[in-house]
Scaffold this motif. Sequence first.
Motif, PDB file in Angstrom:
ATOM      1  N   GLY A   1      92.439  66.063  71.372  1.00 50.96           N
ATOM      2  CA  GLY A   1      92.485  65.198  72.270  1.00 50.96           C
ATOM      3  C   GLY A   1      91.977  63.331  72.110  1.00 50.96           C
ATOM      4  O   GLY A   1      90.679  63.499  71.224  1.00 50.96           O
ATOM      5  N   LEU A   2      92.901  62.401  71.617  1.00 49.44           N
ATOM      6  CA  LEU A   2      92.588  60.790  70.937  1.00 49.44           C
ATOM      7  C   LEU A   2      91.161  60.008  71.780  1.00 49.44           C
ATOM      8  O   LEU A   2      90.510  59.151  71.128  1.00 49.44           O
TER       9      LEU A   2
ATOM     10  N   ASP B   1      97.898  63.126  65.554  1.00 53.12           N
ATOM     11  CA  ASP B   1      96.637  63.536  66.454  1.00 53.12           C
ATOM     12  C   ASP B   1      95.979  63.902  65.271  1.00 53.12           C
ATOM     13  O   ASP B   1      95.577  64.629  64.942  1.00 53.12           O
TER      14      ASP B   1
ATOM     15  N   GLY C   1      98.739  57.508  66.798  1.00 47.13           N
ATOM     16  CA  GLY C   1      99.458  58.000  67.602  1.00 47.13           C
ATOM     17  C   GLY C   1      99.339  57.504  69.146  1.00 47.13           C
ATOM     18  O   GLY C   1      99.708  58.550  70.178  1.00 47.13           O
ATOM     19  N   ALA C   2      98.524  56.184  69.461  1.00 47.16           N
ATOM     20  CA  ALA C   2      98.638  56.232  71.357  1.00 47.16           C
ATOM     21  C   ALA C   2     100.204  55.938  70.585  1.00 47.16           C
ATOM     22  O   ALA C   2     100.903  56.058  71.963  1.00 47.16           O
TER      23      ALA C   2
ATOM     24  N   GLY D   1     100.370  60.508  71.188  1.00 44.72           N
ATOM     25  CA  GLY D   1      99.937  61.210  70.804  1.00 44.72           C
ATOM     26  C   GLY D   1     100.939  62.451  70.400  1.00 44.72           C
ATOM     27  O   GLY D   1      99.940  63.828  70.042  1.00 44.72           O
TER      28      GLY D   1
END
Length: 353
Positions: A153-154, A118, A110-111, A115
């Motif tokens: 949101g992660l 997600d 994800g990073a 994102g």
Amino acid sequence: MNKYAVIFTVAALLLAGCDKLSPPPSHSQAWVAEGKTMGTFYRVTLASPPPDALVGLQEQINQVLNQDNHELSTYLQDSVLSRFNQYNGAEPQPISSAMADLVSTALRIGAKTGGAMDITVGPLVNLWGFGPDKQPVSMPTQSQIDAARARVGLGHLRLSEDVNGQWLQKDLPDLYVDLSTLGEGYATDHLAALMERRGFTRYLVSVGGAVISRGLSPQDKPWRVAIQKPTDREVDAQAIVDLQGHGISTSGSYRNYYELQGKRLSHIIDPATGRPIDHKLVSATVIATTAMEADGWDTGLMVLGTEKAKALAQQQGLAVYLITKTDRGFETWASPQFKPFIIEGLDDPREKH
């Protein structure tokens, strides 16, 4: 597992090392177990196993899949993940080491995708009618999209470890985590690990669109799989690859969709916009050392679109195969790391490198 969050798919044509598309090997040459799990299908094929080595194997396969479902299902109210989603507090909640590895992989990918991949995007998926909620009769408003995005949101999710085990924590009470993006690869790797523990060295395992293999097929040739042409009107191969003991997974926008107010809406949601993707990338295939790793990357690349997906694949050294719809037809692109796996499919004059 959320059956609406389908990861499409390495084609249903699983090749047993043949030079052309052909039926699966006969049961005289292979042992096959197949069935339903996590809202999709699984298949385990063993090449010429000794009959006495198969005792109890089906039961163990069921146990592995049931355990994974008990951890990851968003439909079972008592699953580990469902209990976490239902919990409205901020205290860390215990999870297994395997589930921690899955979440860690999701957060890392994800990073790296900014994102785009997600695992908290569920509220947006549901808003657009691809989750348990019904399909909307009209387009969601911008205020509805903004409200759903506020729950995504992660950065609201934290994974930790101490001497007592692994823990998952959220700072948003109604944060909803859906691990189906990597769940098929997760289960595929677990079935492969079971085959290894049982001493099998020649197998092909798949759960949904995630596949992994080891050794040779019953014909003493490499296991091969077909990447499906991106169309909902036929089942045909765009390319054929030799997995060479790796995992593979494909995400695509060409089947799971609906039309609303004259617009075709994909099930793949871009967390940055809160809307279904609308670019021309229709299929992204990833080969990696594990099925879960491949399963984690393909959706993120689909969200990014062709050019950003190419750039990220090259930056990260990923084995990636993209199919893009253009005015001239479908164009394919393979990263340098993917090309050694290809057996057939790169003779299309519209292919771009």
